[in-house]
Design a protein around this motif. Structure first.
Motif, mmCIF file in Angstrom:
data_model
loop_
_atom_site.group_PDB
_atom_site.id
_atom_site.type_symbol
_atom_site.label_atom_id
_atom_site.label_comp_id
_atom_site.label_asym_id
_atom_site.label_seq_id
_atom_site.Cartn_x
_atom_site.Cartn_y
_atom_site.Cartn_z
ATOM 1 N N GLU A 16 17.079 17.412 12.531
ATOM 2 C CA GLU A 16 16.974 15.989 12.207
ATOM 3 C C GLU A 16 15.508 15.550 12.125
ATOM 4 O OE1 GLU A 16 18.671 11.670 13.576
ATOM 5 O OE2 GLU A 16 19.859 13.463 13.951
ATOM 6 N N LEU A 17 14.685 16.034 13.034
ATOM 7 C CA LEU A 17 13.259 15.709 12.975
ATOM 8 C C LEU A 17 12.626 16.231 11.691
ATOM 9 C CD1 LEU A 17 12.116 16.275 16.663
ATOM 10 C CD2 LEU A 17 12.140 14.116 15.399
ATOM 11 N N ASP A 18 13.018 17.429 11.271
ATOM 12 C CA ASP A 18 12.485 17.993 10.031
ATOM 13 C C ASP A 18 12.929 17.166 8.824
ATOM 14 O OD1 ASP A 18 10.979 20.041 8.632
ATOM 15 O OD2 ASP A 18 12.940 20.736 7.878
ATOM 16 N N ALA A 19 14.207 16.763 8.816
ATOM 17 C CA ALA A 19 14.711 15.935 7.718
ATOM 18 C C ALA A 19 13.989 14.584 7.696
ATOM 19 C CB ALA A 19 16.221 15.737 7.860
ATOM 20 N N THR A 20 13.730 14.014 8.866
ATOM 21 C CA THR A 20 13.017 12.736 8.954
ATOM 22 C C THR A 20 11.586 12.894 8.446
ATOM 23 O OG1 THR A 20 14.378 12.006 10.802
ATOM 24 C CG2 THR A 20 12.243 10.914 10.528
ATOM 25 N N ARG A 21 10.930 13.986 8.834
ATOM 26 C CA ARG A 21 9.563 14.241 8.379
ATOM 27 C C ARG A 21 9.497 14.314 6.856
ATOM 28 N NH1 ARG A 21 7.181 18.403 6.519
ATOM 29 N NH2 ARG A 21 8.810 19.860 7.123
ATOM 30 N N LYS A 22 10.476 15.005 6.255
ATOM 31 C CA LYS A 22 10.517 15.113 4.792
ATOM 32 C C LYS A 22 10.793 13.762 4.146
ATOM 33 C CE LYS A 22 11.812 19.969 4.731
ATOM 34 N NZ LYS A 22 12.896 20.937 4.532
ATOM 35 N N ALA A 23 11.699 12.971 4.748
ATOM 36 C CA ALA A 23 12.016 11.649 4.207
ATOM 37 C C ALA A 23 10.808 10.717 4.298
ATOM 38 C CB ALA A 23 13.214 11.050 4.944
ATOM 39 N N VAL A 24 10.070 10.803 5.398
ATOM 40 C CA VAL A 24 8.859 9.989 5.545
ATOM 41 C C VAL A 24 7.833 10.395 4.486
ATOM 42 C CG1 VAL A 24 6.865 9.539 7.053
ATOM 43 C CG2 VAL A 24 9.181 9.405 7.982
ATOM 44 N N ALA A 25 7.666 11.674 4.255
ATOM 45 C CA ALA A 25 6.725 12.150 3.232
ATOM 46 C C ALA A 25 7.120 11.640 1.847
ATOM 47 C CB ALA A 25 6.649 13.677 3.241
ATOM 48 N N ARG A 26 8.423 11.642 1.542
ATOM 49 C CA ARG A 26 8.893 11.106 0.253
ATOM 50 C C ARG A 26 8.609 9.609 0.152
ATOM 51 N NH1 ARG A 26 13.251 14.503 1.260
ATOM 52 N NH2 ARG A 26 14.489 12.750 2.066
ATOM 53 N N ALA A 27 8.875 8.881 1.237
ATOM 54 C CA ALA A 27 8.633 7.430 1.246
ATOM 55 C C ALA A 27 7.146 7.136 1.073
ATOM 56 C CB ALA A 27 9.156 6.818 2.548
ATOM 57 N N GLU A 28 6.296 7.894 1.752
ATOM 58 C CA GLU A 28 4.845 7.694 1.617
ATOM 59 C C GLU A 28 4.388 7.967 0.190
ATOM 60 O OE1 GLU A 28 3.343 10.321 4.646
ATOM 61 O OE2 GLU A 28 3.208 8.685 6.119
ATOM 62 N N ALA A 29 4.912 9.028 -0.423
ATOM 63 C CA ALA A 29 4.541 9.360 -1.799
ATOM 64 C C ALA A 29 4.998 8.261 -2.764
ATOM 65 C CB ALA A 29 5.139 10.708 -2.202
ATOM 66 N N GLU A 30 6.207 7.751 -2.547
ATOM 67 C CA GLU A 30 6.721 6.678 -3.391
ATOM 68 C C GLU A 30 5.855 5.421 -3.259
ATOM 69 O OE1 GLU A 30 10.261 3.506 -2.855
ATOM 70 O OE2 GLU A 30 10.902 5.607 -2.737
ATOM 71 N N LEU A 31 5.528 5.071 -2.030
ATOM 72 C CA LEU A 31 4.744 3.861 -1.801
ATOM 73 C C LEU A 31 3.292 4.002 -2.255
ATOM 74 C CD1 LEU A 31 6.163 2.701 1.630
ATOM 75 C CD2 LEU A 31 6.446 1.574 -0.591
ATOM 76 N N ALA A 32 2.778 5.216 -2.270
ATOM 77 C CA ALA A 32 1.394 5.421 -2.711
ATOM 78 C C ALA A 32 1.207 4.982 -4.159
ATOM 79 C CB ALA A 32 0.992 6.885 -2.540
ATOM 80 N N GLU A 33 2.288 5.022 -4.928
ATOM 81 C CA GLU A 33 2.246 4.624 -6.338
ATOM 82 C C GLU A 33 2.750 3.196 -6.564
ATOM 83 O OE1 GLU A 33 0.950 6.757 -8.585
ATOM 84 O OE2 GLU A 33 0.585 8.089 -6.885
ATOM 85 N N ALA A 34 3.143 2.520 -5.501
ATOM 86 C CA ALA A 34 3.775 1.208 -5.625
ATOM 87 C C ALA A 34 2.754 0.099 -5.872
ATOM 88 C CB ALA A 34 4.561 0.895 -4.357
#
Length: 157
Positions: A16-34
């Motif tokens: 679960e921690l690994d899945a959360t880490r990946k989801a946070v990385a995706r969210a950060e990448a999405e927001l970096a372009e927002a």
């Protein structure tokens, strides 16, 4: 609790921690372009802000700005920028909100406690004040934004 149950729970928590880490990385990448673009209420200017609320664009619409007093134009820019910063802050909060919730499968993972006011500061507080403040006539808005000179107050007080 037997050894295999403990190992299973630990493996589940790690997954679960690994899945959360990946989801946070995706969210950060999405927001970096927002970005968020907002027009002022008087439709004289359009302001664009990036993911950290930084001003990335400013457009003067039509020719309205040519007939505006400098203070009125400045107020339009500031109003649009504050609204855009608030909208971006809400977008970031909505994106990261799932990570603040406790885990349904691993109760020991309580979720992240985020101090949004510390992160966004005036972008949130200005929006909160705007929501609570009574509506005033637009002619008084600029005067309300200006801090009076203490010496001036003594002369007129």
């Amino acid at each position: 609790m037997n050894g295999s149950s403990y190992e299973q729970r630990l493996a589940q928590a790690v997954a679960e921690l690994d899945a959360t880490r990946k989801a946070v990385a995706r969210a950060e990448a999405e927001l970096a372009e927002a970005s968020v673009t907002v027009r002022s209420k008087d439709r004289a200017v359009e302001v664009t802000v990036g993911p950290q609320g930084e001003l990335t664009g400013l457009r003067f619409l039509e020719d309205r700005y040519r007939t505006m007093a400098a203070g009125q134009l400045a107020a339009s820019v500031l109003q649009a920028a504050a609204e855009a910063r608030g909208a971006m802050a809400r977008r970031v909060m909505e994106t990261f909100e799932p990570f603040t919730r406790p885990s349904a499968d691993v109760p020991e993972l309580s979720g992240v406690d985020i101090d949004w006011t510390k992160i966004f500061g005036s972008a949130l507080s200005a929006e909160d004040e705007r929501d609570r403040a009574p509506r005033r006539a637009s002619g008084h808005r600029l005067r309300d934004e200006i801090s009076e000179d203490p010496e001036e107050e003594h002369r007129h007080g």
